[in-house]
Design a protein around this motif. Structure first.
Motif, PDB file in Angstrom:
ATOM      1  N   ASP A 222       0.829  -1.208   0.000  1.00  0.00           N
ATOM      2  CA  ASP A 222       0.000   0.000   0.000  1.00  0.00           C
ATOM      3  C   ASP A 222       0.867   1.265   0.000  1.00  0.00           C
TER       4      ASP A 222
ATOM      5  N   THR B 210      -2.527   2.034  -8.132  1.00  0.00           N
ATOM      6  CA  THR B 210      -3.333   1.238  -7.210  1.00  0.00           C
ATOM      7  C   THR B 210      -2.437   0.209  -6.514  1.00  0.00           C
TER       8      THR B 210
ATOM      9  N   ASN C 256      -3.042  -2.940  -6.320  1.00  0.00           N
ATOM     10  CA  ASN C 256      -2.944  -4.081  -7.213  1.00  0.00           C
ATOM     11  C   ASN C 256      -1.858  -3.862  -8.267  1.00  0.00           C
TER      12      ASN C 256
ATOM     13  N   ARG D 193       1.538  -4.244  -6.697  1.00  0.00           N
ATOM     14  CA  ARG D 193       1.876  -5.659  -6.474  1.00  0.00           C
ATOM     15  C   ARG D 193       2.292  -6.344  -7.768  1.00  0.00           C
ATOM     16  N   ILE D 194       1.581  -6.034  -8.844  1.00  0.00           N
ATOM     17  CA  ILE D 194       1.910  -6.632 -10.141  1.00  0.00           C
ATOM     18  C   ILE D 194       3.292  -6.181 -10.591  1.00  0.00           C
TER      19      ILE D 194
ATOM     20  N   HIS E 207       5.883  -7.927  -8.475  1.00  0.00           N
ATOM     21  CA  HIS E 207       5.981  -9.340  -8.864  1.00  0.00           C
ATOM     22  C   HIS E 207       6.822  -9.481 -10.137  1.00  0.00           C
TER      23      HIS E 207
END
Length: 173
Positions: A138, A147, A149, A152-153, A156
């Motif tokens: 966050d 965002t 998400n 995180r992408i 990753h």
């Protein structure tokens, strides 16, 4: 008993301001250019002068508007100089303080360092933010302006590219 001046509509004020701007802009710009070190500084003085003029439009003496603007420009330049002196003093104190600071990079084996350096700068920054600065997903999202998400992408994918770089035969010498 004195009469109140008739009130002007917003359109009338805007039209009068535009005439004042057109009539005095070049003179004020020349005034500021002759008194500042940089053209950007002169542009800032003129912009701030007209901002004051817009806010205080009803205070401008109609017959002496140009002289009033020069007075405002002088005050604006004085304010800019004071701000520049404060900024320079703060920058010098910060430079002095930073000479006392030492940074410590984590101990990393050379093969990991090489793999890390082979990544795109954006991946390196993501991995640094997480590993060195300790940002969670966050916090990372807020830092990157995306965002959670998406953060995180991105993380990753950066980790996957680092793992692939570590498996490269050229790095395993």
């Amino acid at each position: 008993m004195a009469r109140a001046a008739p009130s002007l509509s917003n359109d009338d004020i805007a039209a009068r301001f535009e005439r004042l701007y057109r009539a005095c802009y070049q003179d004020l710009l020349g005034f500021a250019l002759r008194r500042t070190d940089r053209p950007e500084g002169a542009a800032d003085v003129v912009a701030d002068t007209f901002l004051v003029a817009w806010r205080r439009f009803h205070e401008i003496p109609p017959e002496q508007a140009r002289a009033w603007l020069f007075g405002v420009a002088r005050n604006v330049m004085s304010n800019h100089r004071r701000a520049d002196r404060r900024s320079a003093g703060l920058a010098e104190r910060l430079r002095q303080e930073l000479t006392q600071v030492t940074t410590v990079e984590p101990e990393v084996p050379e093969e990991i360092r090489r793999a890390f350096r082979s990544l795109p700068e954006s991946d390196q920054e993501l991995l640094r933010l997480v590993a060195w600065e300790g940002l969670a997903a966050d916090d990372l999202a807020l830092t990157l302006g995306c965002t959670v998400n998406a953060a995180r992408i991105r993380l990753h994918r950066a980790r996957r590219r680092l793992a692939a770089a570590l498996r490269e035969p050229s790095l395993n010498r």
